[in-house]
Scaffold this active site. Structure first.
Site, PDB file in Angstrom:
ATOM      1  N   HIS A 182       0.848  -1.286   0.054  1.00  3.07           N
ATOM      2  CA  HIS A 182      -0.141  -0.035   0.115  1.00  3.07           C
ATOM      3  C   HIS A 182       1.023   1.329   0.090  1.00  3.07           C
ATOM      4  O   HIS A 182       2.110   1.242   0.163  1.00  3.07           O
ATOM      5  CB  HIS A 182      -0.857  -0.118   1.230  1.00  3.07           C
ATOM      6  CG  HIS A 182      -0.280   0.100   2.661  1.00  3.07           C
ATOM      7  ND1 HIS A 182       0.475   1.035   3.133  1.00  3.07           N
ATOM      8  CD2 HIS A 182       0.110  -0.946   3.436  1.00  3.07           C
ATOM      9  CE1 HIS A 182       0.902   0.706   4.295  1.00  3.07           C
ATOM     10  NE2 HIS A 182       0.700  -0.584   4.430  1.00  3.07           N
TER      11      HIS A 182
HETATM   12  P1  TYD Z   1      -1.205  -2.480   7.905  1.00  4.59           P
HETATM   13  O1  TYD Z   1      -0.933  -1.047   7.816  1.00  4.59           O
HETATM   14  O2  TYD Z   1      -1.893  -2.830   6.336  1.00  4.59           O
HETATM   15  O3  TYD Z   1      -0.117  -3.231   7.743  1.00  4.59           O
HETATM   16  P2  TYD Z   1       1.236  -3.659   7.230  1.00  4.59           P
HETATM   17  O4  TYD Z   1       1.530  -2.617   6.191  1.00  4.59           O
HETATM   18  O5  TYD Z   1       2.299  -4.016   8.017  1.00  4.59           O
HETATM   19  O6  TYD Z   1       0.883  -5.036   6.275  1.00  4.59           O
HETATM   20  O7  TYD Z   1      -2.048  -2.786   8.867  1.00  4.59           O
HETATM   21  C1  TYD Z   1      -2.579  -4.113   9.311  1.00  4.59           C
HETATM   22  C2  TYD Z   1      -3.999  -3.906  10.051  1.00  4.59           C
HETATM   23  O8  TYD Z   1      -3.664  -3.423  11.491  1.00  4.59           O
HETATM   24  C3  TYD Z   1      -5.024  -3.381   9.668  1.00  4.59           C
HETATM   25  O9  TYD Z   1      -6.089  -3.855   9.611  1.00  4.59           O
HETATM   26  C4  TYD Z   1      -4.917  -1.917  10.178  1.00  4.59           C
HETATM   27  C5  TYD Z   1      -4.279  -2.100  11.533  1.00  4.59           C
HETATM   28  N1  TYD Z   1      -3.600  -1.076  12.136  1.00  4.59           N
HETATM   29  C6  TYD Z   1      -4.034  -0.251  13.073  1.00  4.59           C
HETATM   30  O10 TYD Z   1      -5.223  -0.330  13.523  1.00  4.59           O
HETATM   31  N2  TYD Z   1      -3.382   0.712  13.556  1.00  4.59           N
HETATM   32  C7  TYD Z   1      -1.982   1.156  12.921  1.00  4.59           C
HETATM   33  O11 TYD Z   1      -1.465   2.029  13.502  1.00  4.59           O
HETATM   34  C8  TYD Z   1      -1.612   0.400  11.997  1.00  4.59           C
HETATM   35  C9  TYD Z   1      -0.395   0.720  11.280  1.00  4.59           C
HETATM   36  C10 TYD Z   1      -2.343  -0.801  11.301  1.00  4.59           C
END
Ligand code: TYD
Length: 141
Positions: A58
């Site tokens: 993303h």
């Molecule tokens: P995501 O940012 O997509 O993780 P990565 O980039 O490491 O694969 O986040 C994973 C999940 O965690 C998503 O459901 C959103 C949640 N999340 C939060 O609730 N708070 C946060 O600060 C972050 C970074 C993620």
């Protein structure tokens, strides 16, 4: 603060933090506007990562982040709509400043890798771009 649609992978810099070394170990310090290029509003870390996992996939519209392999190692692949770069992070005193508008993928996590992220804003799902088509439109807007 950079403008997400116009940023490139070259705007993402490697930052080496000072290391205060002693016989009993090393210490590095991160302070807003000192070692870090922004004020910290949020800290999160990723751990217990099964081998072969990929994270990220993303971009963010306005968020700045610094990503650090605080333990172990992983690869950070960044993409700006045109160019791609992969950086291996494997030292707790080195971070990458991810500016807004950069697509990222984290992969090749070593066992017990921990990815620490310092972020310039609190969590906001509407700042994410999770679809590659949406990302392409954002970068050509
Ligand atoms: P995501 O940012 O997509 O993780 P990565 O980039 O490491 O694969 O986040 C994973 C999940 O965690 C998503 O459901 C959103 C949640 N999340 C939060 O609730 N708070 C946060 O600060 C972050 C970074 C993620």
């Amino acid at each position: 603060m950079m403008n997400g649609p116009t940023t490139s992978v070259d705007d993402c810099s490697l930052i080496t933090f000072d290391k205060i070394e002693s016989n009993s170990g090393s210490l590095s310090v991160l302070e807003p506007f000192q070692q870090l290029p922004f004020d910290i509003k949020r800290v999160y870390y990723i751990y217990d990562i099964p081998s072969g996992s990929e994270r990220g996939g993303h971009a963010h519209k306005t968020l700045d982040q610094v990503i650090i392999a605080i333990s172990g190692s992983f690869d950070l692949t960044i993409f700006d709509g045109v160019r791609t770069k992969t950086i291996q992070l494997n030292r707790p005193n080195v971070g990458v400043h991810l500016v807004p508008g950069i697509w990222r993928i984290l992969s090749n996590f070593s066992s017990s890798a921990v990815c620490l992220t310092l972020a310039s804003q609190v969590y906001n799902e509407s700042d994410y771009i999770r679809e590659s088509d949406h990302y392409r439109l954002f970068k050509t807007s």
